[in-house]
Design a protein around this motif. Structure first.
Motif, PDB file in Angstrom:
ATOM      1  N   PRO A 147       0.890  -1.117  -0.042  1.00 46.87           N
ATOM      2  CA  PRO A 147       0.074  -0.073  -0.175  1.00 46.87           C
ATOM      3  C   PRO A 147       0.833   1.296  -0.002  1.00 46.87           C
ATOM      4  CG  PRO A 147      -0.850  -1.411   1.583  1.00 46.87           C
ATOM      5  CD  PRO A 147       0.535  -2.201   1.163  1.00 46.87           C
ATOM      6  N   ALA A 148       2.045   0.953   0.427  1.00 49.49           N
ATOM      7  CA  ALA A 148       3.184   2.459   0.389  1.00 49.49           C
ATOM      8  C   ALA A 148       3.821   2.527  -0.693  1.00 49.49           C
ATOM      9  CB  ALA A 148       3.937   2.159   1.766  1.00 49.49           C
ATOM     10  N   GLY A 149       3.412   1.584  -1.739  1.00 47.62           N
ATOM     11  CA  GLY A 149       4.044   1.810  -3.086  1.00 47.62           C
ATOM     12  C   GLY A 149       5.458   1.282  -2.982  1.00 47.62           C
ATOM     13  N   GLU A 150       5.505   0.449  -2.049  1.00 49.09           N
ATOM     14  CA  GLU A 150       7.137  -0.034  -1.835  1.00 49.09           C
ATOM     15  C   GLU A 150       6.968  -1.650  -2.508  1.00 49.09           C
ATOM     16  OE1 GLU A 150      10.368   1.473  -1.288  1.00 49.09           O
ATOM     17  OE2 GLU A 150       8.913   3.106  -2.023  1.00 49.09           O
ATOM     18  N   GLY A 151       6.022  -1.854  -2.895  1.00 51.57           N
ATOM     19  CA  GLY A 151       5.944  -3.521  -3.169  1.00 51.57           C
ATOM     20  C   GLY A 151       6.404  -4.062  -4.425  1.00 51.57           C
ATOM     21  N   PRO A 152       6.329  -5.339  -4.505  1.00 49.86           N
ATOM     22  CA  PRO A 152       6.960  -6.042  -5.955  1.00 49.86           C
ATOM     23  C   PRO A 152       5.986  -5.816  -6.861  1.00 49.86           C
ATOM     24  CG  PRO A 152       6.137  -7.647  -4.461  1.00 49.86           C
ATOM     25  CD  PRO A 152       5.848  -6.388  -3.719  1.00 49.86           C
ATOM     26  N   ASP A 153       6.147  -6.313  -8.094  1.00 48.21           N
ATOM     27  CA  ASP A 153       5.297  -6.613  -9.059  1.00 48.21           C
ATOM     28  C   ASP A 153       4.844  -8.004  -9.127  1.00 48.21           C
ATOM     29  OD1 ASP A 153       5.422  -4.274 -10.644  1.00 48.21           O
ATOM     30  OD2 ASP A 153       7.474  -4.786 -10.781  1.00 48.21           O
ATOM     31  N   ILE A 154       5.799  -8.996  -8.835  1.00 43.85           N
ATOM     32  CA  ILE A 154       5.532 -10.347  -8.522  1.00 43.85           C
ATOM     33  C   ILE A 154       5.963 -10.953  -7.263  1.00 43.85           C
ATOM     34  CG2 ILE A 154       5.957 -12.565  -9.581  1.00 43.85           C
ATOM     35  CD1 ILE A 154       6.147 -11.207 -12.458  1.00 43.85           C
ATOM     36  N   LEU A 155       5.324 -11.683  -6.702  1.00 39.48           N
ATOM     37  CA  LEU A 155       5.776 -12.394  -5.436  1.00 39.48           C
ATOM     38  C   LEU A 155       5.529 -13.877  -5.634  1.00 39.48           C
ATOM     39  CD1 LEU A 155       3.284 -11.763  -2.575  1.00 39.48           C
ATOM     40  CD2 LEU A 155       3.281 -10.578  -4.724  1.00 39.48           C
ATOM     41  N   VAL A 156       6.343 -14.788  -4.947  1.00 42.89           N
ATOM     42  CA  VAL A 156       6.222 -16.288  -4.711  1.00 42.89           C
ATOM     43  C   VAL A 156       5.856 -16.597  -3.282  1.00 42.89           C
ATOM     44  CG1 VAL A 156       7.533 -18.193  -5.569  1.00 42.89           C
ATOM     45  CG2 VAL A 156       8.301 -16.094  -6.704  1.00 42.89           C
ATOM     46  N   GLY A 157       5.087 -17.452  -3.417  1.00 37.38           N
ATOM     47  CA  GLY A 157       4.294 -17.723  -2.098  1.00 37.38           C
ATOM     48  C   GLY A 157       3.749 -19.186  -2.207  1.00 37.38           C
ATOM     49  N   ALA A 158       2.740 -19.359  -1.151  1.00 36.07           N
ATOM     50  CA  ALA A 158       2.031 -20.303  -0.777  1.00 36.07           C
ATOM     51  C   ALA A 158       0.480 -20.065  -0.835  1.00 36.07           C
ATOM     52  CB  ALA A 158       2.446 -21.135   0.295  1.00 36.07           C
ATOM     53  N   HIS A 159      -0.300 -21.188  -1.343  1.00 33.79           N
ATOM     54  CA  HIS A 159      -1.746 -20.776  -1.719  1.00 33.79           C
ATOM     55  C   HIS A 159      -2.412 -20.331  -0.459  1.00 33.79           C
ATOM     56  CE1 HIS A 159      -2.740 -24.807  -0.401  1.00 33.79           C
ATOM     57  NE2 HIS A 159      -3.904 -24.303  -0.180  1.00 33.79           N
ATOM     58  N   ASP A 160      -1.768 -20.869   0.742  1.00 31.82           N
ATOM     59  CA  ASP A 160      -2.676 -20.714   1.838  1.00 31.82           C
ATOM     60  C   ASP A 160      -2.554 -19.119   2.352  1.00 31.82           C
ATOM     61  OD1 ASP A 160      -0.052 -21.881   2.510  1.00 31.82           O
ATOM     62  OD2 ASP A 160      -0.597 -21.463   4.720  1.00 31.82           O
ATOM     63  N   TRP A 161      -1.637 -18.367   1.628  1.00 32.83           N
ATOM     64  CA  TRP A 161      -1.732 -16.822   1.985  1.00 32.83           C
ATOM     65  C   TRP A 161      -2.760 -16.121   1.490  1.00 32.83           C
ATOM     66  CZ3 TRP A 161       4.094 -15.123   0.151  1.00 32.83           C
ATOM     67  CH2 TRP A 161       4.865 -15.840   1.060  1.00 32.83           C
ATOM     68  N   LEU A 162      -3.562 -16.951   0.377  1.00 36.13           N
ATOM     69  CA  LEU A 162      -4.351 -16.141  -0.251  1.00 36.13           C
ATOM     70  C   LEU A 162      -5.544 -15.389   0.613  1.00 36.13           C
ATOM     71  CD1 LEU A 162      -5.478 -18.487  -3.311  1.00 36.13           C
ATOM     72  CD2 LEU A 162      -4.476 -16.136  -3.407  1.00 36.13           C
ATOM     73  N   GLY A 163      -6.049 -16.017   1.445  1.00 41.34           N
ATOM     74  CA  GLY A 163      -7.253 -15.348   2.302  1.00 41.34           C
ATOM     75  C   GLY A 163      -6.691 -14.059   2.866  1.00 41.34           C
ATOM     76  N   GLN A 164      -5.707 -14.017   3.614  1.00 42.42           N
ATOM     77  CA  GLN A 164      -5.087 -12.903   3.876  1.00 42.42           C
ATOM     78  C   GLN A 164      -4.905 -11.699   2.880  1.00 42.42           C
ATOM     79  OE1 GLN A 164      -1.241 -11.428   5.599  1.00 42.42           O
ATOM     80  NE2 GLN A 164      -1.940 -12.846   7.432  1.00 42.42           N
ATOM     81  N   LEU A 165      -4.216 -12.097   1.770  1.00 40.43           N
ATOM     82  CA  LEU A 165      -3.713 -11.107   0.650  1.00 40.43           C
ATOM     83  C   LEU A 165      -4.697 -10.607   0.139  1.00 40.43           C
ATOM     84  CD1 LEU A 165      -0.223 -12.758  -0.293  1.00 40.43           C
ATOM     85  CD2 LEU A 165      -0.703 -11.118   1.362  1.00 40.43           C
ATOM     86  N   VAL A 166      -5.893 -11.521  -0.145  1.00 39.61           N
ATOM     87  CA  VAL A 166      -7.154 -11.117  -1.190  1.00 39.61           C
ATOM     88  C   VAL A 166      -8.020 -10.345  -0.298  1.00 39.61           C
ATOM     89  CG1 VAL A 166      -9.182 -11.841  -2.354  1.00 39.61           C
ATOM     90  CG2 VAL A 166      -6.955 -13.042  -2.592  1.00 39.61           C
ATOM     91  N   THR A 167      -8.083 -10.677   1.178  1.00 39.94           N
ATOM     92  CA  THR A 167      -8.998  -9.766   1.909  1.00 39.94           C
ATOM     93  C   THR A 167      -8.265  -8.443   2.230  1.00 39.94           C
ATOM     94  OG1 THR A 167      -9.305 -11.861   3.120  1.00 39.94           O
ATOM     95  CG2 THR A 167     -10.258 -10.012   4.061  1.00 39.94           C
ATOM     96  N   ASN A 168      -6.889  -8.273   2.102  1.00 36.59           N
ATOM     97  CA  ASN A 168      -6.333  -7.179   2.118  1.00 36.59           C
ATOM     98  C   ASN A 168      -6.296  -6.274   0.628  1.00 36.59           C
ATOM     99  OD1 ASN A 168      -5.860  -7.524   4.906  1.00 36.59           O
ATOM    100  ND2 ASN A 168      -3.821  -8.267   4.658  1.00 36.59           N
TER     101      ASN A 168
END
Lengths: 400, 529, 286
Positions: free
Chosen positions: A75-96
């Motif tokens: 949100p601060a504009g400092e993030g990546p374009d692409i990230l690598v991770g596990a599918h169980d992060w989805l809930g938190q990241l999508v909700t956010n």
């Protein structure tokens, strides 16, 4: 002397220099990846840049840090374009609101359907899957004559192989570790969250104290009481196995490299059926995601479709980190009995719940296992307690 | 508190108190620079930095222009960094405690709105259009699309125009029936050739015949139009596809029917986090037990580290003892390892089955100790680890403080026939306490909040049977309450965690104040000038 | 206090006590040393003297170009030394003011300094991250992923308990010294720098060491501020080795921890001579 010191400090301060912070900028791809993935991605980045003149930068981070940092950085504009991770992060990241939907186009057919399913949240695909993983059973061929066909046979073999006076153990899984214990519970019908009619998960239908789940923990309890299953943590279990002091080790493909490097003559099989029912492990699926704050969404999407979703890349990822690819053309090229075992285990497995409520589950569940392992509570009572705690937490948050 | 006449003469103000003219010039120059920087920061919208700048400038002015504020000249550099890096984060945390910042409410409202407005909508069943891209030597791009009705359309700027198949502008140089160039030096780009233009193209909207077209991928255009529009006047979000109106309620855009849009956004929630904290049965239930252990833990941590550290520094302060420097160097070693590394190493050592400590105990005929699984032994274990981590600090601090005690006092005591114990009791300890007591109180506060050691060694475990709450035997207040905030029913709840921090701060601040009063440390501050 | 010669018994119990303490302090470290040479790389199979000692873990530390371990040690040392030097300067100035001047809010100020440090800092990182982000937009040299930015963050904690510690020491230095200097025409600041600072060297060293060790091993803030592996400090880098929940690298980890502790040990050895006051007693103490 003092003045000299002061001058030195000043010079040093100036020499610190400015290394520009990394952020998603138009025309440059930034990827956040953990150690293993970043090795492959760095090479890819070089070829991609040489070919198209588009710089790709790979920032290596701890696996869990990727998710945690994204919450603040994106949100601060400092993030990546692409990230690598596990599918169980989805809930938190999508909700956010941090992820962008992914479009695979015609390539969708080239992926393992269960892997795509795991990366789908609320009916939308958010990740390009690349590897699946599920736990199985390692056995030391020097200590065990044959691969067991059933869980009961495995216990007999473990009993025969164990020799506590020599410090040799029969069968181990990390304790307390709900993730590694789940197959015992799922075999007889235990589950974490029940399904909703829409195909999602119902956070208030908690199946950790159902009859099947209790039966699984009773089995766990009995094995500990009988001395077949020692109470060990992960590092100890692994250490025992690679020093020829453990016959069966219940864990996942990430241990293959360690076991192979230690020169153990091992076998790897899915956890054999318990009471004739398949022991269903959690399935985790690794994948690539696009940040919704990316300044290069189209480019990132094209990079994934054209550069990551290729047999070559998928095989490279596999070499460094042996887990069965979710990309079918790559999977077909791999001839490795261990990978087949992982794939078989995953085939009967249950995707790790991705809803954010999962955060409320782990500690209570793991406490229940500890109390049972320490013989302080009966399985039923421990699980009832855990479920009551989990339910209270989730209800409190839903009522807000 | 307002002391105008010091008890003894001393350099309490600048000598002569005359304001030298050059000081005016320097301050004026600084003010000029600050003003210029302030205007610049204001124009870029960096409000936070602006506030820091203004505060710093005011501080400099006061310190250098008022003789009364002379001591401020010495304090200002440290205070500046303290306010920026410590006080501001505290203020921020207090603010967050009144919001719902956490999973589902990470974005600000403006960010959420921007995200909704950037969402695109494709009519169901709408076709997608493959295209050919052309580029001239100037880098300009044009696109050729076979349209739905069988005609072709060609872009000119952001506008598509129909074009005949045999239009002379379309060039088929090799005669294979595929257009491979356009008049004006345009050549067809291979699909992947478009890669480096994607970041420009993703923002562009093309029009044809009243239809909005956007690039959907490397190979396709699509009829994509914005899904939502935000109306600032009415503070509502309109779904352009269905016409549904969403209004902000409790950190979500919510429709009349109660449907919420994801993501939510950060909003102020008043005292909700605090009431949730104080009325939560999961907290009030084990609160007393956790609170008592937190006290015991903090007290024993300070007592043990100070006891060992001070004892060692006393012994090592004796100049007659050989190898003092060697001992000191060896004893400082535990402190040289980052604490998180040490804690992990200790976990390995304390392992019940294969840990070195139990191996040694078994070797000498004592049974193994269930270090991390038995409630009592787990407490011993965390205290032991904390002793190892903390005694070198106390050793260093007391070594420094011992240096400040004048030898004459001991000489006099010696002549009066005082024993070593009496000297320690009546000279060393009281004098040492003057500078060390505040450190002990602050060390108490530090251990009261020592999340890291507890979390890395035991994670608050072992669990307590039948507790009905997830409180473990070694859980201290902060590890327990943070767990509630970070393992909540909906993921992470920074708002609640901040409320926890604020409440614990008030608690420990009060305890420390009482401690200061009881030990008379604050009163003694005045004496020693 | 220390008169006459130590008796044999006096020697004996002191050395006995110190040896027990050294054993306690070094036990875990010996285990780390042994693990760093042990080829097993897991927690089991560790013994005091490994059967087939190997340097493989150390070699691995320096061979991976993506994990520039030597750079991490250098970064950590640089950041810690600069931050601690400045901390000592800021603290000495502050402590001098509290020790020598009477001003309104003096007691309250001292208490506040210590109180502020009691705030549970776990959430501060979000605020600090956003602050450095803004700062970096205006002054890129002070923003995220810079060592200067990190040092500034560490300077935020300069005042606080350190001020108390130093003030206590300053209080024992008689004012008569500065007063006579000022009779000779020195300003208070000159008196402070020329007369007081040399006298309080032991406490300066203590504060320097405390701050050095604190900054050197700090990783919560460094982790969020530093973003590229070439800017990492040692703890942030080491974190990469263990962040994977299910992977074992005890060997490398142990080797890294040992080498990482070296700079602190060396600096301490150099500084130790200064730690014990070299002043002739009586001349300056009341």
């Amino acid at each position: 002397m003092k003045r000299l010191a002061a001058a030195l400090v000043l010079v040093a301060l100036l020499a610190l220099g400015a290394c520009p912070a990394l952020a998603s900028t138009p025309g440059t791809l930034l990827i956040w990846a953990d150690e293993v993935r970043s090795q492959v991605l760095l090479d890819l980045a070089r070829t991609f840049e040489a070919e198209y003149g588009i710089p790709v930068r790979v920032q290596e981070m701890g696996f869990g840090d990727i998710r945690d940092t994204l919450n603040v950085a994106a949100p601060a504009g400092e993030g990546p374009d692409i990230l690598v991770g596990a599918h169980d992060w989805l809930g938190q990241l999508v909700t956010n609101g941090l992820l962008e939907p992914i479009q695979l186009g015609e390539k969708a057919d080239a992926f393992l359907p269960t892997a795509l399913e795991a990366w789908t949240y609320d009916g939308v695909l958010y990740g390009l899957p690349y590897a699946t993983e599920a736990i199985g059973l390692f056995y030391n061929k020097a200590l065990v004559p044959r691969a067991p066909a059933t869980f009961e046979e495995m216990i007999e073999l473990a009993r025969a192989a164990a020799d506590r006076s020599q410090g040799i153990y029969g069968y181990a899984l990390p304790i307390p570790d709900p993730y590694h214990t789940f197959p015992l519970m799922s075999a007889q019908g235990g589950y974490v969250f029940g399904p909703t009619p829409e195909g999602g998960l119902d956070p208030l239908d908690i199946g950790l104290n159902t009859e099947g789940a209790v039966a699984g923990v009773e089995l766990f309890d009995r094995l500990i009481e009988e001395g077949v299953l020692p109470v060990l943590d992960f590092a100890t279990m692994e250490g025992l196995f690679v020093s020829h002091r453990l016959a069966f080790m219940q864990t996942g493909p990430w241990e293959l490299a360690t076991v192979r490097n230690a020169g153990i003559d091992y076998g790897f099989i899915p956890i054999p059926p318990i009471n004739g029912q398949p022991a269903r492990p959690f399935v985790g699926v690794q994948g690539f995601m696009i940040s919704s704050f990316s300044a290069n969404k189209l480019l990132a999407q094209a990079f994934l479709n054209e550069y990551i979703a290729t047999t070559e890349t998928m095989l490279r990822l596999f070499e460094l980190d042996p887990r069965p690819p979710a990309y079918l053309p790559a999977l077909e090229r791999i001839d490795d009995p261990d990978m087949e075992a992982v794939a078989q285990a995953a085939a009967v497995g249950i995707p790790m719940p991705a809803i954010p409520q999962m955060a409320a589950v782990w500690t209570a569940w793991s406490d229940a296992l500890t109390l049972v392992a320490n013989q302080e509570l009966e399985p039923k009572a421990a699980l009832d307690d855990a479920v009551a705690q989990i339910r209270a937490t989730i209800e409190a948050s839903l009522n807000r | 508190m307002f002391v105008t006449q010091p008890a003894r003469p001393g350099p309490r103000t600048a000598p002569g108190g005359r304001t030298r003219p050059w000081r005016w010039a320097v301050v004026a120059l600084i003010d000029g620079l600050a003003l210029w920087a302030a205007l610049w920061l204001a124009s870029t919208g960096a409000w936070l930095l602006l506030i820091i700048l203004v505060a710093g400038a005011i501080g400099i002015n006061v310190a250098f222009l008022s003789e009364r504020a002379y001591p401020l000249r010495y304090l200002l550099p440290g205070l500046f960094f303290m306010f920026m890096m410590v006080v501001y984060p505290i203020v921020y945390t207090v603010y967050v405690a009144f919001t719902d910042y956490g999973t589902g409410h990470i974005l600000t409202k403006a960010q959420a709105i921007r995200q909704f407005e950037s969402r695109l909508y494709e009519p169901p069943g709408a076709p997608r259009f493959p295209f050919t891209a052309f580029q001239n030597d100037g880098g300009d791009l044009r696109f050729l699309i076979p349209w739905e009705d069988g005609r072709w359309i060609l872009s000119e700027g952001d506008q598509f125009q129909p074009v005949d198949r045999d239009d002379p502008a379309l060039i088929d140089a090799d005669g294979d029936g595929v257009v491979d160039g356009l008049a004006g030096g345009y050549r067809a780009l291979p699909t992947l050739g478009l890669m480096r233009h994607l970041h420009e193209l993703q923002e562009r909207v093309f029009h044809y015949d009243g239809v909005e077209l956007r690039l959907a991928s490397l190979t396709q255009f699509a009829r994509l139009s914005p899904r939502y529009r935000y109306d600032p006047a009415a503070d509502q979000l309109v779904d352009l596809e269905t016409g549904t109106v969403y209004r902000p309620v409790n950190g979500y855009f919510t429709s009349e029917a109660g449907e919420r849009l994801t993501p939510g956004f950060r909003s102020l929630v008043g005292w909700r986090n605090f009431t949730a904290l104080l009325t939560n049965p999961r907290i009030s239930g084990p609160f007393f037990r956790v609170f008592v252990w937190t006290f015991v833990w903090a007290f024993l941590s300070v007592a043990s580290t100070f006891g060992l550290g001070f004892g060692l520094s006393l012994v090592l302060n004796d100049p007659r003892l050989p190898f003092r420097r060697v001992y000191r160097s060896l004893l400082i070693l535990p402190y040289a390892f980052p604490a998180f590394i040490s804690a992990l190493i200790w976990r390995g050592l304390l392992n019940t089955e294969v840990g070195v400590i139990n191996q040694v105990l078994r070797a000498v005929g004592l049974g193994g100790v269930p270090w991390l699984t038995d409630p009592l032994w787990a407490k011993v274990a965390v205290l032991l680890v904390n002793l190892w981590l903390g005694f070198p600090y106390m050793m260093l601090v007391t070594t420094g403080a011992l240096q400040s005690i004048p030898d004459e006092l001991y000489e006099a005591a010696y002549c009066d026939g005082a024993t070593s114990w009496q000297q320690l009791r009546h000279i060393t300890l009281p004098l040492l306490m003057v500078s060390v007591a505040p450190l002990l109180i602050s060390s108490f506060a530090f251990n009261f909040n020592n999340f890291n050691v507890i979390y890395l060694v035991t994670q608050g475990r072992p669990p307590i049977p039948g507790a009905g709450t997830p409180a473990g035997a070694t859980d201290i207040l902060i590890s327990y309450t943070y767990r509630l905030a970070f393992e909540g029913g909906s993921g992470t709840d920074y708002g609640l965690a901040s409320a926890v921090a604020v409440v614990i701060f008030i608690l420990i601040g009060t305890i420390s104040y009482v401690n200061f009063r009881m030990t008379g440390v604050l009163e003694r501050v005045g004496e020693h000038v | 206090m220390y008169k006459g010669r130590l008796t044999a018994f006096g020697q004996l119990w002191r050395h006995g006590l110190l040896l027990v303490a050294v054993l306690f302090a070094l036990g875990p470290i010996l285990w780390v040393i042994s693990a760093s040479f042990n080829p097993s790389n897991t927690i089991v199979g560790q013994s005091l003297i490994p059967a087939n000692p190997t340097l493989a873990h150390y070699r691995q530390l320096f061979q991976d170009p993506r994990h520039p371990f030597h750079l991490w040690i250098w970064n950590s040392t640089k950041v810690a030394v600069i931050a601690s030097t400045l901390t000592v300067a800021l603290t000495a100035l502050g402590a001098y003011a509290f020790s020598r001047f009477r001003f309104r809010g003096r007691r309250g100020g001292l208490f506040t300094l210590i109180l502020i440090q009691m705030f549970p800092q776990m959430l501060a990182m979000v605020a600090i991250y956003l602050l450095l982000l803004q700062l970096g937009e205006v002054f890129p040299a002070l923003g995220l992923n810079t060592h200067a930015g990190l040092i500034m963050v560490y300077l935020g904690g300069a005042l606080g308990v350190n001020t108390w510690l130093m003030k206590g020491y300053f209080d024992t230095i008689p004012r008569s010294l500065e007063e006579s200097a000022m009779m000779d025409g020195a300003t208070p600041f000159q008196a402070f720098v020329r007369i007081i600072m040399p006298l309080v060297r032991p406490i300066l060293i203590v504060v320097f060491m405390l701050s050095l060790i604190g900054c050197y091993s700090e990783y919560v803030l460094a982790r969020i501020i530093l973003q590229t592996t070439d800017q990492y400090t040692l703890p942030v880098g080491m974190q990469l080795f263990i962040s994977d929940q299910y992977s074992s690298r005890w060997g490398i980890f142990a080797a890294g921890a040992l080498l990482g502790a070296l700079p602190i040990v060396i600096i301490f050895l150099v500084m130790q001579r200064q730690l014990v006051s070299g002043l002739t007693s009586g001349a300056v103490k009341e």
